[in-house]
Design a protein around this motif. Structure first.
Motif, PDB file in Angstrom:
ATOM      1  N   TRP A 136       0.722  -1.222  -0.074  1.00 44.32           N
ATOM      2  CA  TRP A 136       0.102   0.216  -0.084  1.00 44.32           C
ATOM      3  C   TRP A 136       0.992   1.321   0.012  1.00 44.32           C
ATOM      4  O   TRP A 136       1.668   1.627   0.880  1.00 44.32           O
ATOM      5  CB  TRP A 136      -0.870  -0.008   1.337  1.00 44.32           C
ATOM      6  CG  TRP A 136      -1.693  -0.929   1.444  1.00 44.32           C
ATOM      7  CD1 TRP A 136      -1.649  -2.394   1.903  1.00 44.32           C
ATOM      8  CD2 TRP A 136      -3.169  -1.252   0.694  1.00 44.32           C
ATOM      9  NE1 TRP A 136      -2.812  -3.200   1.669  1.00 44.32           N
ATOM     10  CE2 TRP A 136      -3.644  -2.322   1.048  1.00 44.32           C
ATOM     11  CE3 TRP A 136      -3.825  -0.176  -0.010  1.00 44.32           C
ATOM     12  CZ2 TRP A 136      -4.888  -2.735   0.521  1.00 44.32           C
ATOM     13  CZ3 TRP A 136      -5.064  -0.670  -0.318  1.00 44.32           C
ATOM     14  CH2 TRP A 136      -5.743  -1.969   0.060  1.00 44.32           C
ATOM     15  N   ASN A 138       0.247   5.786  -1.888  1.00 47.30           N
ATOM     16  CA  ASN A 138      -0.781   6.439  -2.304  1.00 47.30           C
ATOM     17  C   ASN A 138      -0.259   7.315  -3.705  1.00 47.30           C
ATOM     18  O   ASN A 138       0.911   7.120  -3.850  1.00 47.30           O
ATOM     19  CB  ASN A 138      -1.203   7.554  -1.351  1.00 47.30           C
ATOM     20  CG  ASN A 138      -0.131   8.536  -0.903  1.00 47.30           C
ATOM     21  OD1 ASN A 138      -0.005   9.346  -1.741  1.00 47.30           O
ATOM     22  ND2 ASN A 138       0.300   8.654   0.020  1.00 47.30           N
ATOM     23  N   GLU A 139      -1.270   7.598  -4.388  1.00 47.80           N
ATOM     24  CA  GLU A 139      -0.831   7.801  -6.006  1.00 47.80           C
ATOM     25  C   GLU A 139       0.092   9.070  -5.686  1.00 47.80           C
ATOM     26  O   GLU A 139       0.936   9.302  -6.523  1.00 47.80           O
ATOM     27  CB  GLU A 139      -2.035   8.194  -6.752  1.00 47.80           C
ATOM     28  CG  GLU A 139      -2.857   6.854  -7.124  1.00 47.80           C
ATOM     29  CD  GLU A 139      -3.714   7.235  -8.133  1.00 47.80           C
ATOM     30  OE1 GLU A 139      -3.420   7.174  -9.475  1.00 47.80           O
ATOM     31  OE2 GLU A 139      -5.083   7.518  -7.619  1.00 47.80           O
ATOM     32  N   PHE A 172      -3.357   1.333  -3.932  1.00 42.68           N
ATOM     33  CA  PHE A 172      -3.030   2.830  -3.276  1.00 42.68           C
ATOM     34  C   PHE A 172      -4.209   3.142  -2.394  1.00 42.68           C
ATOM     35  O   PHE A 172      -5.561   2.823  -2.723  1.00 42.68           O
ATOM     36  CB  PHE A 172      -3.273   4.023  -4.674  1.00 42.68           C
ATOM     37  CG  PHE A 172      -2.088   3.911  -5.308  1.00 42.68           C
ATOM     38  CD1 PHE A 172      -0.928   4.173  -4.943  1.00 42.68           C
ATOM     39  CD2 PHE A 172      -2.356   3.996  -6.741  1.00 42.68           C
ATOM     40  CE1 PHE A 172       0.481   3.991  -5.954  1.00 42.68           C
ATOM     41  CE2 PHE A 172      -1.000   3.959  -7.608  1.00 42.68           C
ATOM     42  CZ  PHE A 172       0.129   4.057  -7.103  1.00 42.68           C
ATOM     43  N   ASN A 174      -6.520   5.949  -0.523  1.00 45.49           N
ATOM     44  CA  ASN A 174      -7.271   7.175  -1.285  1.00 45.49           C
ATOM     45  C   ASN A 174      -6.700   8.438  -0.346  1.00 45.49           C
ATOM     46  O   ASN A 174      -7.005   8.244   0.862  1.00 45.49           O
ATOM     47  CB  ASN A 174      -8.724   7.092  -1.085  1.00 45.49           C
ATOM     48  CG  ASN A 174      -9.303   8.313  -1.790  1.00 45.49           C
ATOM     49  OD1 ASN A 174      -8.672   9.120  -2.540  1.00 45.49           O
ATOM     50  ND2 ASN A 174     -10.487   8.304  -1.446  1.00 45.49           N
ATOM     51  N   VAL A 175      -6.046   9.357  -0.837  1.00 50.89           N
ATOM     52  CA  VAL A 175      -5.836  10.705  -0.178  1.00 50.89           C
ATOM     53  C   VAL A 175      -6.214  11.920  -0.978  1.00 50.89           C
ATOM     54  O   VAL A 175      -5.763  12.992  -0.770  1.00 50.89           O
ATOM     55  CB  VAL A 175      -4.249  10.596   0.189  1.00 50.89           C
ATOM     56  CG1 VAL A 175      -3.885   9.656   1.126  1.00 50.89           C
ATOM     57  CG2 VAL A 175      -3.577  10.844  -1.094  1.00 50.89           C
ATOM     58  N   HIS A 195      -7.207   9.852   7.323  1.00 49.25           N
ATOM     59  CA  HIS A 195      -7.893   9.105   6.315  1.00 49.25           C
ATOM     60  C   HIS A 195      -8.213   7.777   6.637  1.00 49.25           C
ATOM     61  O   HIS A 195      -7.526   7.008   7.525  1.00 49.25           O
ATOM     62  CB  HIS A 195      -6.774   9.019   5.073  1.00 49.25           C
ATOM     63  CG  HIS A 195      -6.262  10.505   4.462  1.00 49.25           C
ATOM     64  ND1 HIS A 195      -7.026  11.144   3.702  1.00 49.25           N
ATOM     65  CD2 HIS A 195      -5.278  10.848   4.886  1.00 49.25           C
ATOM     66  CE1 HIS A 195      -6.423  12.203   3.630  1.00 49.25           C
ATOM     67  NE2 HIS A 195      -5.544  12.224   4.349  1.00 49.25           N
ATOM     68  N   THR A 207      -1.708  12.228   6.860  1.00 47.01           N
ATOM     69  CA  THR A 207      -0.705  12.654   5.791  1.00 47.01           C
ATOM     70  C   THR A 207      -0.211  13.902   6.142  1.00 47.01           C
ATOM     71  O   THR A 207      -0.889  14.927   6.452  1.00 47.01           O
ATOM     72  CB  THR A 207      -1.619  12.765   4.233  1.00 47.01           C
ATOM     73  OG1 THR A 207      -2.800  13.552   4.383  1.00 47.01           O
ATOM     74  CG2 THR A 207      -1.804  11.187   3.848  1.00 47.01           C
TER      75      THR A 207
END
Length: 304
Positions: A136, A138-139, A172, A174-175, A195, A207
């Protein structure tokens, strides 16, 4: 739910880089340097057993790099990922999820290994160290790491990162609710935006973007307490005072603001801080003092 501290060894980094503008006459009392100005730091990961998942947060540095690399960072100690997992009755194949706070080599290097029993640094197919796990990220951070700026490029090693996606095991979180200006590291929302991790009901994350864009700080609800995995927002107890910001941080003023917000929230809500890099202290609580927020009590994770 059960939590386990997973020690994967120690490494060394320049003390001046780790403490930024703080003079050596001060920081050297907190983490004494050797004759080369290098300080000792832990590579401490966290294992979460919850709701049928076995979640590993970060993977340490790994051991697949060549002698030149380790000549800079001095990986040492008797602890390894395999030994630490085995102490708790687990192996790599038991891990269901690997949650990477960010993709700097000392946090994700153990995610990928060289296939077979080749000597360290020799050519070999790069494969996931945890073959049954979902990885995992994040994009936002993935894009930041795979299209790195010149200053941070040395921390994002493609051999640690690209094979994760090539394996098909990458997902990923989600942020998307938070957007940032990558020229300053500033976020439009609170620096402590929380998140859902999409993993278990007891696991969320914050984050922050001062150290690197969209770094994730896991928050775990455990036995009525909130434990926060500090990654590189607070590498150690010595970094709790606000001016103690690493020279490695991309946006130091953003880090300063994130630290101030986090420490206030953590002290008021009695969070337990789990340190990835402190060579001696695993966990601590906080208290307000005349000098600001400081450590209250230190303890091992298994004492909670």
């Amino acid at each position: 739910m059960k939590l386990y501290s997973i020690n994967t060894g120690y490494f060394k980094l320049d003390g001046g880089a780790m403490f930024g503008v703080v003079p050596k006459s001060i920081w050297n009392k907190l983490n004494p340097a050797d004759e080369n100005n290098m300080c000792n730091w832990a590579l401490r990961c966290l294992l979460i057993e919850d709701e049928g998942r076995l979640i590993l947060i970060d993977t340490g540095m790994g051991d697949k790099q060549d002698a030149k690399f380790f000549g800079h960072y001095y990986l040492h100690g008797d602890d390894t990922m395999d030994k630490s997992l085995a102490q708790h009755g687990f192996s790599r194949d038991d891990i269901t999820d690997v949650f990477l706070t960010h993709l700097h080599f000392d946090h994700c290097g153990g995610s990928i290994v060289r296939e077979g029993d080749l000597p360290t640094g020799q050519a070999g197919k790069l494969v996931p160290a945890f073959k049954n796990a979902t990885y995992w990220s994040n994009e936002r951070h993935w894009k930041w790491a795979t299209e790195p700026n010149a200053r941070e490029k040395a921390s994002f090693l493609k051999e640690n990162i690209l094979p994760i996606k090539e394996s098909g095991q990458l997902k990923f979180v989600n942020v998307n609710s938070e957007s940032s200006d990558v020229s300053t590291g500033a976020t439009e929302s609170s620096p402590l935006t929380s998140h859902d991790s999409q993993l278990t009901t007891n696991f969320s994350f914050l984050t922050v973007s001062g150290h690197t864009d969209a770094m994730m700080l896991p928050k775990i609800n455990y036995n009525g307490k909130t434990i926060v995995f500090m990654a590189d927002l607070l590498p150690s107890v010595a970094h709790i005072p606000l001016p103690y910001v690493m020279a490695y941080d991309m946006f130091p003023l953003t880090t300063l603001n994130e630290k101030k917000s986090f420490l206030t929230e953590a002290q008021q809500n009695e969070y337990v801080l789990f340190f990835e890099h402190d060579p001696l202290i695993e966990c601590c609580t906080l208290q307000m003092t005349e000098k600001g927020i400081r450590m209250k009590e230190s303890f091992k994770l298994n004492e909670l």
